[in-house]
Write an enzyme that holds these catalytic residues in place. Structure first.
Site, PDB file in Angstrom:
ATOM      1  N   GLY A 295       4.568 -18.162  -5.340  1.00 30.18           N
ATOM      2  CA  GLY A 295       5.249 -18.926  -6.389  1.00 30.18           C
ATOM      3  C   GLY A 295       6.017 -20.115  -5.834  1.00 30.18           C
ATOM      4  N   SER A 296       7.107 -20.449  -6.493  1.00 28.69           N
ATOM      5  CA  SER A 296       7.814 -21.701  -6.212  1.00 28.69           C
ATOM      6  C   SER A 296       8.511 -21.740  -4.852  1.00 28.69           C
ATOM      7  CB  SER A 296       8.838 -21.983  -7.315  1.00 28.69           C
ATOM      8  OG  SER A 296       8.178 -22.250  -8.537  1.00 28.69           O
ATOM      9  N   THR A 297       8.619 -20.607  -4.153  1.00 29.62           N
ATOM     10  CA  THR A 297       9.166 -20.690  -2.797  1.00 29.62           C
ATOM     11  C   THR A 297       8.263 -21.553  -1.912  1.00 29.62           C
ATOM     12  OG1 THR A 297       8.096 -18.568  -2.281  1.00 29.62           O
ATOM     13  CG2 THR A 297      10.417 -18.499  -2.867  1.00 29.62           C
TER      14      THR A 297
END
Length: 591
Positions: A295-297
């Protein structure tokens, strides 16, 4: 004449002499009895002398290796103690008694079977009878019996049945650190984790060559783990998994300057004292064996790539209006602002559109090359034998680059992602994680610089900014100057992304001005709760748990809280003219 003829007569043949001797020997004549008695006495004397010499010889000769003795030497093989970074015991050997049999010496197999099954519950009578009736020199009856069972077997006094001391591996902390330690089987052989790694370093070869090493002769293996921090991390993770009704969870702490894994837990876990529990697939180590879309990490890697290339800087603006279309596919923002965003705003609003545009500005090949340099496209190797290969698109095109830019379409092990983000925090050095204690000098000796120091500092600034005003506010623990990034990924179900089944991640660094520890928490399918407004995204669960972990383990790890902000936390950025990087953030979504 007569005398001469007598002297020249031939001697009797040898066979005639033998017959004469035998007639005299077995004659009943009393005149010959004394001679026969002396001869018999001499014969017995020679026989007893031979027997005595043989007994003396056998007394001084080393005992032959019988089946029993060979088995005793096999089970006597010890393993080195495993200790944490502070010398606390994590695994050790203890002596236990086991029951064996030598079938060739057992007189009555049926009686032995009946008596042994009476005092050793759990034995299968038919199977035991078959073992006792075999022609083997040594068979096990039961391993690791209790002291009461040991006494019962001893008092049976069965010929061919005995007791033998062997080593058993024990783990005094139960499930704490289980996925790192692994476990040993009933023969004290390492099967998983660090235990298997130890065997691979030569211990198994020593045992196989017949060297009966003792614990005193083996140097303890010192791990990077801090058992106190590991206990606290696991406890907070367990509370979070239960509270948010997650299917599973995992968390880890990484020293970004040495690559040492300070703490790790993956739930559900198992007790290595009961190794059969480890066979359940739900008990895998999700930090190194599971591979997931992060995801956004992953946006941290995309933005670092763009900054390091020099094509963008902290003042750059990116078009985040509406959706980004590619054929029939559309990319949109979860917190859509529908305007041009500064680079810090792309990070703090976690803009998929802005991040995808940055990746496309680099191109497919540069994007792939950067992720390969950051160790995200190949299997990560540590001391743990258990690791997973990342899932990489077979035909990587522009759409793949756009989605991978914000963490969809590429699945990696969470610890692998930590390694890459750790490099963005520590000044730009990619350091492979380790579970063995080591110094910063040892770590940096084999490390590769993957981004510039200025890029690393910019990423730490963005992480800190995000904790102050962005999506990571829930991890802004007072006194620790924390920076963080959320990651919410929809899980793939039957080939399609499911909006109701999420895999959440939260990455945090503390302190962000002088980075020491990187924290990662993952939540598998957490549920929305009334206090979260029904939301199940990462900030509400993985972020909350990460904050609780930091607050609890900070004092354990010696992180001294600072209640006044640092005077100049990002000096390199200040020299480059980004003065706002040295003052607290105001407003929402960036400066």
């Amino acid at each position: 004449m007569t005398q001469t003829m007598r002297d020249t007569q031939p001697s009797p043949p040898p066979s005639g002499k033998i017959r004469a001797f035998l007639r005299a020997l077995f004659s009943t004549s009393l005149a010959l009895s004394a001679s026969r008695m002396r001869l018999a006495a001499l014969g017995f004397l020679v026989l007893y002398a031979v027997i005595s010499i043989k007994l003396v010889y056998l007394g001084f000769k080393p005992e032959a290796a019988t089946s029993r003795r060979a088995a005793a030497e096999a089970v006597a093989a010890s393993r080195p103690d495993i200790i944490d970074r502070n010398g606390e015991a994590l695994a050790s050997d203890v002596k236990v008694m086991s029951v064996f049999a030598e079938p060739r010496r057992i007189i009555d197999k049926d009686e032995a079977t009946e008596l042994l099954t009476a005092v050793l519950p759990g034995l299968d009578a038919r199977e035991l009878r078959e073992r006792l009736g075999s022609k083997k020199g040594f068979v096990w009856v039961k391993r690791e019996v209790t002291s009461h069972q040991r006494d019962e077997v001893f008092h049976l006094g069965l010929p061919g049945v005995g007791l033998i001391a062997e080593n058993k591996r024990v783990y005094p902390n139960g499930p704490i650190g289980a996925h790192v330690l692994g476990f040993a089987n009933v023969d004290n052989q390492g099967i998983a984790g660090i235990e298997k790694y130890i065997d691979g370093q030569g211990l198994a070869d020593l045992h196989g060559a017949g060297f009966g090493v003792t614990p005193e002769e083996l140097k303890p293996v010192s791990l990077s783990l801090d058992i106190r921090a590991t206990h606290a991390l696991r406890d907070e993770l367990e509370k979070g998994v239960v509270h948010f009704k997650a299917k599973a969870g995992a968390a880890a702490i990484l020293d970004v300057n040495t690559g040492e894994v300070i703490a790790l837990a993956s739930l559900p876990d198992y007790d290595p004292n009961k190794p059969t529990e480890a066979l359940d697939p739900i008990h895998i180590n999700r930090m190194s064996v599971g591979v997931y879309e992060m995801g956004s990490t992953f946006k941290a890697l995309t933005i670092a790539m763009a900054l390091d290339s020099g094509k963008v800087n902290l003042n750059s603006r990116l078009d985040a209006r509406g959706v980004l279309s590619f054929g029939r596919f559309k990319i949109h923002d979860y917190h859509a602002q529908n305007r041009a965003l500064t680079l810090p705003e792309v990070f703090t609003y976690s803009s998929n559109v802005g991040t995808a545009r940055m990746a496309m500005g680099q191109g497919v090949e540069r994007h792939k090359a950067f992720l390969r340099k950051m160790g995200q496209l190949t299997r990560m190797r540590t001391e743990l034998p258990e690791s997973a290969e990342p899932i990489v698109p077979k035909n990587w095109g522009e759409l793949n680059t756009m989605t991978i830019a914000f963490g969809h379409g590429l699945a990696v092990a969470p610890l692998q992602a930590m390694m890459a983000v750790g490099a963005l925090m520590n000044g730009g050095y990619l350091i492979t994680p380790t579970f063995i204690k080591r110094s910063e000098e040892e770590a940096k000796a084999g490390a590769e610089r993957v981004v510039k120091p200025e890029t690393s500092e910019a990423m730490r600034y963005l992480m800190r900014l995000n904790a102050e005003i962005g999506t990571a506010r829930r991890v802004n623990v007072a006194g620790y100057y924390v920076g963080g990034k959320t990651g919410t990924a929809e899980k793939v179900v039957n080939g399609h992304y499911s909006k109701n089944r999420l895999f959440n991640t939260f990455m945090a660094v503390a302190p962000s001005d002088k980075p020491k520890y990187l924290f990662l928490t993952i939540m598998d399918e957490p549920q929305g709760l009334p206090e979260t407004g029904g939301y199940a995204t990462a900030a509400y669960n993985a972020g909350h748990v990460t904050g609780e972990i930091i607050e609890r383990v900070g004092p354990i790890l010696g992180l001294a809280p600072r209640f006044e902000p640092p005077h100049q936390p990002f000096p390199l950025l200040a020299k480059l003219g980004y003065g706002y990087a040295n003052v607290p953030a105001r407003g929402g979504g960036g400066h």
